[in-house]
Design a protein around this motif. Structure first.
Motif, PDB file in Angstrom:
ATOM      1  N   VAL A  39       9.769   6.385  -9.876  1.00 38.64           N
ATOM      2  CA  VAL A  39      10.033   7.630 -10.434  1.00 38.64           C
ATOM      3  C   VAL A  39       8.984   7.701 -11.803  1.00 38.64           C
ATOM      4  O   VAL A  39       8.237   8.650 -12.408  1.00 38.64           O
ATOM      5  CB  VAL A  39      11.464   7.965 -11.243  1.00 38.64           C
ATOM      6  N   THR A  40       8.934   6.548 -12.562  1.00 42.38           N
ATOM      7  CA  THR A  40       7.987   6.489 -13.651  1.00 42.38           C
ATOM      8  C   THR A  40       6.633   6.665 -13.250  1.00 42.38           C
ATOM      9  O   THR A  40       6.042   7.617 -14.043  1.00 42.38           O
ATOM     10  CB  THR A  40       8.235   5.078 -14.399  1.00 42.38           C
ATOM     11  N   VAL A  41       6.212   6.056 -12.112  1.00 40.13           N
ATOM     12  CA  VAL A  41       4.941   6.289 -11.771  1.00 40.13           C
ATOM     13  C   VAL A  41       4.379   7.753 -11.304  1.00 40.13           C
ATOM     14  O   VAL A  41       3.458   8.259 -11.935  1.00 40.13           O
ATOM     15  CB  VAL A  41       4.724   5.026 -10.645  1.00 40.13           C
ATOM     16  N   ALA A  69      13.420  -1.515 -15.766  1.00 40.88           N
ATOM     17  CA  ALA A  69      12.893  -0.282 -15.403  1.00 40.88           C
ATOM     18  C   ALA A  69      13.549   0.968 -15.954  1.00 40.88           C
ATOM     19  O   ALA A  69      12.795   1.728 -16.132  1.00 40.88           O
ATOM     20  CB  ALA A  69      13.520  -0.459 -13.836  1.00 40.88           C
ATOM     21  N   MET A  70      14.725   0.640 -16.484  1.00 43.26           N
ATOM     22  CA  MET A  70      15.392   1.541 -17.237  1.00 43.26           C
ATOM     23  C   MET A  70      14.701   1.930 -18.347  1.00 43.26           C
ATOM     24  O   MET A  70      14.498   2.934 -18.943  1.00 43.26           O
ATOM     25  CB  MET A  70      16.773   1.387 -17.561  1.00 43.26           C
ATOM     26  N   GLY A  71      14.321   1.199 -19.297  1.00 47.10           N
ATOM     27  CA  GLY A  71      13.307   1.003 -20.410  1.00 47.10           C
ATOM     28  C   GLY A  71      12.040   1.499 -20.442  1.00 47.10           C
ATOM     29  O   GLY A  71      11.616   2.503 -20.826  1.00 47.10           O
ATOM     30  N   ALA A  72      11.367   1.302 -19.039  1.00 39.94           N
ATOM     31  CA  ALA A  72      10.087   1.944 -18.845  1.00 39.94           C
ATOM     32  C   ALA A  72      10.345   3.582 -18.310  1.00 39.94           C
ATOM     33  O   ALA A  72       9.555   4.215 -19.067  1.00 39.94           O
ATOM     34  CB  ALA A  72       9.371   1.350 -17.595  1.00 39.94           C
ATOM     35  N   LEU A 126      10.023   9.276 -20.499  1.00 39.59           N
ATOM     36  CA  LEU A 126      10.752  10.362 -20.788  1.00 39.59           C
ATOM     37  C   LEU A 126      10.780  10.836 -22.234  1.00 39.59           C
ATOM     38  O   LEU A 126      10.488  11.971 -22.540  1.00 39.59           O
ATOM     39  CB  LEU A 126      12.197  10.437 -19.999  1.00 39.59           C
ATOM     40  N   VAL A 127      11.108   9.870 -23.218  1.00 42.96           N
ATOM     41  CA  VAL A 127      11.338  10.069 -24.554  1.00 42.96           C
ATOM     42  C   VAL A 127       9.956  10.161 -25.127  1.00 42.96           C
ATOM     43  O   VAL A 127       9.781  10.960 -26.081  1.00 42.96           O
ATOM     44  CB  VAL A 127      12.469   9.048 -25.265  1.00 42.96           C
ATOM     45  N   ARG A 128       9.157   9.432 -24.715  1.00 39.99           N
ATOM     46  CA  ARG A 128       7.646   9.349 -25.568  1.00 39.99           C
ATOM     47  C   ARG A 128       7.536   8.708 -26.751  1.00 39.99           C
ATOM     48  O   ARG A 128       6.775   8.975 -27.522  1.00 39.99           O
ATOM     49  CB  ARG A 128       7.127  10.676 -25.269  1.00 39.99           C
TER      50      ARG A 128
END
Length: 353
Positions: free
Chosen positions: A343-345, A199-202, A207-209
């Motif tokens: 948060v990612t979604v 989940a951290m990686g996703a 964020l970084v793209r």
């Protein structure tokens, strides 16, 4: 009006039905089969290594435990052989980076690659919808890597059984199952840490793209959280017990120690050398090369300090707290993973045009 000129717009009041979720299983597998295959090969190779090393370790333990009397020279040699077998895995630290590597090389590229290459403009405008597309892939791949990690932790627990069995009043030395470097590789914690790393990686990829910076950010974030949990948070999951003297239960995880005199705090940790030299000069011996050593047994500094009115105290977590700690840490990491995925979604839905 012919069939070739018929309007393609749906009738008034009708709406397009979204594609079913089950179709994303095949899509997710097609997009990430190389990454999932890499995880399977990586953990499979580690599993073979653990299996071979575990057989050697179990055989060495059975031979040493069956030897009697235990203080004989032959039995002592068997005990030393057991303690030195596969000592590289005894602390578990060599396997600590595994969840971080899975999160960095599976989770981080998942969204970062789409954003870096620009393919999200096609993939996220299909009938499935970009937020449903993101949620489906994150959940499916996250469950897959957590399941594989859970199976791997079962094998590691089997490997470590002889070390843990040595704490049951035998002549072997045994580490605590709560020890940093070992605790988070067993039970539900290993799968939970793997899911959290994913989940951290996703989120980092979103964020970084960019793939490579997202991998670096994932490794850094995971290392920070792992150090925080192992060195600060974990020891406070449950209230530690306090023991008087140096006779602690087997496999106890000692938090800290201190000394009192006359009911008042004297000093914490190890006794100061200056105090020992003043009160217990007979506890020190001079070695052949001129080095100074400390006696054991009746002449030990601890015994001397007790004779001078000092009392030793320790607070510790007993081995019986293993499973409560596992569920506390696993539940916290699961909640964190759900939050990071949510948060990612949200970012995909709100910030990506």
């Amino acid at each position: 009006m012919t069939a070739l000129t018929a309007p393609t717009r749906p009738a008034e009041g009708a709406s397009l039905r979204p594609l079913p979720w089950r179709r994303m299983v095949w899509v997710s597998w097609r997009h990430h089969r190389i990454a999932l295959g890499g995880v399977a090969v990586f953990l499979g190779a580690l599993a073979v290594w653990l299996w071979i090393a575990g057989l050697q370790l179990h055989h060495a333990y059975v031979a040493a435990a069956a030897c009697h009397p235990s203080n004989s020279a032959a039995c002592q040699n068997l005990i030393i052989n057991f303690q030195s077998t596969n000592v590289i895995l005894k602390g578990g630290f060599v396997l600590q980076p595994v969840p971080a590597l899975i999160g960095a090389f599976v989770g981080a590229p998942m969204l970062a690659r789409e954003l870096e290459t620009g393919t999200f403009r096609y993939a996220w405008t299909q009938g499935f919808g970009r937020w449903r597309w993101t949620l489906a892939k994150l959940v499916l791949i996250g469950v897959a890597v957590a399941g594989v990690a859970g199976a791997f932790s079962v094998l590691f627990s089997w490997y470590y059984q002889p070390y843990l069995a040595t704490g049951n009043g035998t002549v072997f030395s045994s580490p605590s199952p709560l020890s940093p470097g070992l605790f988070d590789l067993r039970g539900v914690a290993f799968a939970a840490w793997t899911l959290a790393a994913f989940a951290m990686g996703a989120l980092a990829g979103m964020l970084v793209r960019r793939v490579v910076p997202a991998i670096v950010a994932t490794l850094a974030a995971y290392a920070g959280l792992a150090l925080l949990a192992g060195n600060v948070l974990r020891q406070h999951y449950l209230t530690p017990l306090v023991a008087k003297g140096s006779n602690l239960p087997g496999s106890a995880w000692v938090m800290s120690g201190w000394w009192t005199k006359g009911g008042k705090f004297a000093f914490g940790g190890r006794p100061p050398i200056s105090l020992l030299q003043r009160l217990c000069p007979a506890s020190f011996v001079t070695g052949p090369g001129g080095g100074i050593g400390i006696k054991g047994g009746a002449g030990a500094p601890t015994t001397c300090l007790v004779q001078h009115g000092y009392t030793q105290w320790s607070d510790y977590q007993p081995a019986s707290h293993f499973w409560p700690f596992q569920w506390i840490e696993g539940g916290g990491l699961l909640a964190l993973s759900v939050l990071l995925i949510a948060v990612t979604v949200w970012l995909v839905r709100r910030r990506v045009a």
